[in-house]
Scaffold this motif. Sequence first.
Motif, mmCIF file in Angstrom:
data_model
loop_
_atom_site.group_PDB
_atom_site.id
_atom_site.type_symbol
_atom_site.label_atom_id
_atom_site.label_comp_id
_atom_site.label_asym_id
_atom_site.label_seq_id
_atom_site.Cartn_x
_atom_site.Cartn_y
_atom_site.Cartn_z
ATOM 1 N N THR A 1 0.841 -1.188 0.000
ATOM 2 C CA THR A 1 0.000 0.000 0.000
ATOM 3 C C THR A 1 0.884 1.249 0.000
ATOM 4 O OG1 THR A 1 -1.762 -1.175 1.153
ATOM 5 C CG2 THR A 1 -1.784 1.238 1.309
ATOM 6 N N GLY A 2 0.496 2.246 -0.799
ATOM 7 C CA GLY A 2 1.289 3.473 -0.901
ATOM 8 C C GLY A 2 2.275 3.459 -2.041
ATOM 9 N N THR A 3 2.412 2.299 -2.708
ATOM 10 C CA THR A 3 3.254 2.209 -3.908
ATOM 11 C C THR A 3 2.377 1.780 -5.079
ATOM 12 O OG1 THR A 3 3.850 -0.159 -3.967
ATOM 13 C CG2 THR A 3 5.050 1.250 -2.391
ATOM 14 N N VAL A 4 2.911 1.910 -6.300
ATOM 15 C CA VAL A 4 2.184 1.426 -7.481
ATOM 16 C C VAL A 4 2.783 0.120 -7.990
ATOM 17 C CG1 VAL A 4 1.347 3.695 -8.167
ATOM 18 C CG2 VAL A 4 3.567 2.897 -9.031
ATOM 19 N N GLY A 5 3.620 -0.515 -7.140
ATOM 20 C CA GLY A 5 4.121 -1.842 -7.453
ATOM 21 C C GLY A 5 5.336 -1.847 -8.355
ATOM 22 N N LYS A 6 5.435 -2.914 -9.129
ATOM 23 C CA LYS A 6 6.612 -3.163 -9.972
ATOM 24 C C LYS A 6 6.244 -3.024 -11.450
ATOM 25 C CE LYS A 6 9.205 -6.247 -6.951
ATOM 26 N NZ LYS A 6 9.981 -7.485 -6.923
ATOM 27 N N PRO A 7 7.260 -2.806 -12.309
ATOM 28 C CA PRO A 7 6.964 -2.666 -13.738
ATOM 29 C C PRO A 7 6.436 -3.964 -14.337
ATOM 30 C CG PRO A 7 9.348 -2.628 -13.345
ATOM 31 C CD PRO A 7 8.688 -2.600 -12.008
ATOM 32 N N LEU A 8 5.548 -3.827 -15.335
ATOM 33 C CA LEU A 8 5.085 -4.991 -16.071
ATOM 34 C C LEU A 8 6.260 -5.618 -16.817
ATOM 35 C CD1 LEU A 8 2.241 -3.890 -15.434
ATOM 36 C CD2 LEU A 8 1.596 -4.483 -17.773
ATOM 37 N N PRO A 9 6.209 -6.929 -17.051
ATOM 38 C CA PRO A 9 7.264 -7.564 -17.840
ATOM 39 C C PRO A 9 7.435 -6.842 -19.172
ATOM 40 C CG PRO A 9 5.791 -9.219 -16.925
ATOM 41 C CD PRO A 9 5.169 -7.890 -16.632
ATOM 42 N N GLY A 10 8.674 -6.552 -19.524
ATOM 43 C CA GLY A 10 8.940 -5.851 -20.781
ATOM 44 C C GLY A 10 9.021 -4.347 -20.652
ATOM 45 N N THR A 11 8.736 -3.820 -19.455
ATOM 46 C CA THR A 11 8.792 -2.372 -19.226
ATOM 47 C C THR A 11 10.052 -2.015 -18.448
ATOM 48 O OG1 THR A 11 6.399 -2.020 -19.294
ATOM 49 C CG2 THR A 11 7.678 -0.433 -18.019
ATOM 50 N N GLU A 12 10.782 -1.027 -18.945
ATOM 51 C CA GLU A 12 11.974 -0.514 -18.262
ATOM 52 C C GLU A 12 11.631 0.823 -17.599
ATOM 53 O OE1 GLU A 12 15.769 -0.881 -20.738
ATOM 54 O OE2 GLU A 12 14.172 -0.997 -22.250
ATOM 55 N N VAL A 13 12.300 1.113 -16.485
ATOM 56 C CA VAL A 13 12.070 2.376 -15.778
ATOM 57 C C VAL A 13 13.395 2.923 -15.283
ATOM 58 C CG1 VAL A 13 11.630 1.171 -13.595
ATOM 59 C CG2 VAL A 13 10.793 3.492 -13.897
ATOM 60 N N ARG A 14 13.537 4.237 -15.302
ATOM 61 C CA ARG A 14 14.641 4.881 -14.606
ATOM 62 C C ARG A 14 14.163 6.225 -14.075
ATOM 63 N NH1 ARG A 14 17.699 8.461 -18.066
ATOM 64 N NH2 ARG A 14 17.240 8.177 -20.278
ATOM 65 N N ILE A 15 14.834 6.689 -13.047
ATOM 66 C CA ILE A 15 14.492 7.965 -12.429
ATOM 67 C C ILE A 15 15.543 8.989 -12.853
ATOM 68 C CG2 ILE A 15 14.021 9.188 -10.264
ATOM 69 C CD1 ILE A 15 12.064 6.901 -10.767
ATOM 70 N N ALA A 16 15.105 10.085 -13.464
ATOM 71 C CA ALA A 16 16.017 11.132 -13.925
ATOM 72 C C ALA A 16 16.604 11.880 -12.721
ATOM 73 C CB ALA A 16 15.278 12.101 -14.847
ATOM 74 N N ASP A 17 17.608 12.704 -12.984
ATOM 75 C CA ASP A 17 18.275 13.440 -11.905
ATOM 76 C C ASP A 17 17.316 14.335 -11.126
ATOM 77 O OD1 ASP A 17 20.629 12.247 -12.617
ATOM 78 O OD2 ASP A 17 21.369 13.939 -13.805
ATOM 79 N N ASP A 18 16.271 14.849 -11.809
ATOM 80 C CA ASP A 18 15.316 15.718 -11.115
ATOM 81 C C ASP A 18 14.146 14.950 -10.506
ATOM 82 O OD1 ASP A 18 13.940 14.973 -13.375
ATOM 83 O OD2 ASP A 18 13.454 17.011 -14.036
ATOM 84 N N GLY A 19 14.248 13.603 -10.506
ATOM 85 C CA GLY A 19 13.205 12.777 -9.901
ATOM 86 C C GLY A 19 12.114 12.333 -10.851
ATOM 87 N N GLU A 20 12.149 12.780 -12.125
ATOM 88 C CA GLU A 20 11.094 12.399 -13.073
ATOM 89 C C GLU A 20 11.213 10.928 -13.450
ATOM 90 O OE1 GLU A 20 9.000 13.842 -17.256
ATOM 91 O OE2 GLU A 20 11.031 14.539 -16.782
ATOM 92 N N ILE A 21 10.053 10.279 -13.576
ATOM 93 C CA ILE A 21 9.995 8.865 -13.966
ATOM 94 C C ILE A 21 10.059 8.781 -15.489
ATOM 95 C CG2 ILE A 21 8.594 6.765 -13.912
ATOM 96 C CD1 ILE A 21 7.174 8.172 -11.433
#
Length: 629
Positions: free
Chosen positions: A419-439
């Motif tokens: 609770t309070g998170t949106v979980g993990k990426p779907l298979p096949g989806t990549e994520v990184r957090i930019a220097d300013d915090g943007e997803i």
Amino acid sequence: MSDTQTLIENRPPSVAHLLLERVAATPEAEAYRYPVPAASGEGPDDWKALSWAQAAERVDAIAAGLIDLGLLPEDRVALASATRIEWILADLGIMCAGAATTTVYPQTNAEESAFILADSGSRVLIADNVEQLVKAREQRANLPDLKHVVLFDTKGVEPAADDPEGWVLSLADLEARGAAHLEKNPDAVKQRIDAIRSDHLATIIYTSGTTGRPKGVRLPHDNWSYMAKAIAAVGLLSSEDVQYLWLPLAHVFGKVLTSGQIELGHVTAVDGRVDKIIENLPVVQPTYMAAVPRIFEKVYNGVVAKARAGGNAKYKIFQWSAEVAREYARTSQDNFRRTGVASVPFGLGAKHKVADKLVYAKLREAFGGRLRAAVSGSVALAPEIGYFFAGAGIHILEGYGLTESSAASFVNPGEAYRTGTVGKPLPGTEVRIADDGEILLRSPGIMEGYHGLPEKTAEVLEADGWFHTGDIGELSPDGYLRITDRKKDLFKTSGGKYVAPTEVEGQFKGVCPYVSNILVLGADRNFCSALIALDEAAITGWAEENGLGGKSYAEVVAAPATVALIEGYVKQLNEGLQRWQTIKKFKLLPRDLDVEHGELTPSLKLKRPVVEREYKDLIEEMYAGAREA
């Protein structure tokens, strides 16, 4: 290569291909349920069912009907309707004809509807009823590409002298044309499906536009095919599930659910009438449903109001049970994270059993008694409300995505949800957090771009496929994402401190059972303030018990007793905030915010600039002569 990778990488070019596979695999299995009002107009609805084979027969007829009207591959067909079985059949028919769906919310006004139809170049409009036809007739001079209007419901439709011949058709007319076309060319639809490539346009969804004109998000067939396979690969759902689908299908969150269902083959009960949700849940008895946080907030506020109305003793039992639920959820989730077992101490477990008999079991029954999981998206759910439902055995799995990412990019993983998170990426989806915090996201679900807006596309989509979401977030070491705010919504006070308004707003919704909407302000100001709209049903119940019975909503919110009540909750909120985040002043709005007045998007997101413009005088009143607090 893992089984999951194989599943996703070997996806077919389109959902139309997936539909052919589904019908071949389970032709007689139930696909959809939908309500038919009682003939007398009174009493409960009669729910009908369609098997996959029956659904496919209608889809083929619609697709062939569109081909008969002269639709070519990738031609646009606008779909303006509330959520109903015909919406799904029409959308699948459009895709199977090789054409592309342009989604339009039925409550969109005539001018904006015309903009969407003209901007997309839609040649056919498939719509709910006469109300949508009237809008199209009003704007016909601005819609030179629009050749036909097809209506699900022709009640109240009168011929217009200036309608071109054959301009208005019923869905039955379109299906009859399709059936006749298939008699002459039985392979017409199959030929169109065989010709679909993964990069062909499938859908244009216009962002609901919290500011300015909406932008058309171009989603090719491969986006939906990937989504279908990725949803299946997550493992949350199976062919045995029963989904209750009421979300607006013009929104990407509702639309993606139709793709996942075809891949998995489970039953979907379709009814977009929001006022029927409470009535439908015990009838449908879903094992799974998706919703936006406002629905869970309204249910929570309603439960609190009902407990309060039951007298002091009942209300105290509810308050105790609610705290037990939250403690139980937090403890079990923490223990699962550390040990892999959702255990709680014996004493807490004993209290939870008592509270379950007194409160939680009745709440689960209200949801139909079989709900394994509910997925929440669109905006953040207040964690306190999430923990309450989790402890009561209604597991709300928050997810995250955007129109530009075909809706689903993250989701909480079943038993391991946090609770309070949106979980993990779907298979096949990549994520990184930019220097300013943007997803930043990269996946096969990312859009092709904005329709006719290459400059806007270049602002958010990098050449190597990374998409700038505009959201700020944090990733845990084990890959769970927490959204902290929209980049454009973050503001800095005149004292130089950054405030994430949605985080404060979410906390207030967890504290105050009477709030409907809240807007936290303070950009370049010396303190934070808030505009607060109350939930009419909840505050009216309180008013009855506190000497304000019979008064209008506006009179109730203007009463000193109501202001004092909300002030108590604001003080409670402030106790958990940093000094610069605290709400120093607030105003109660004379009515709730809504879609009709343009203050909320159809997916119930706050249009901040609109609300700030509309209530500019109230805002200035809060800051008039203000000094640093």
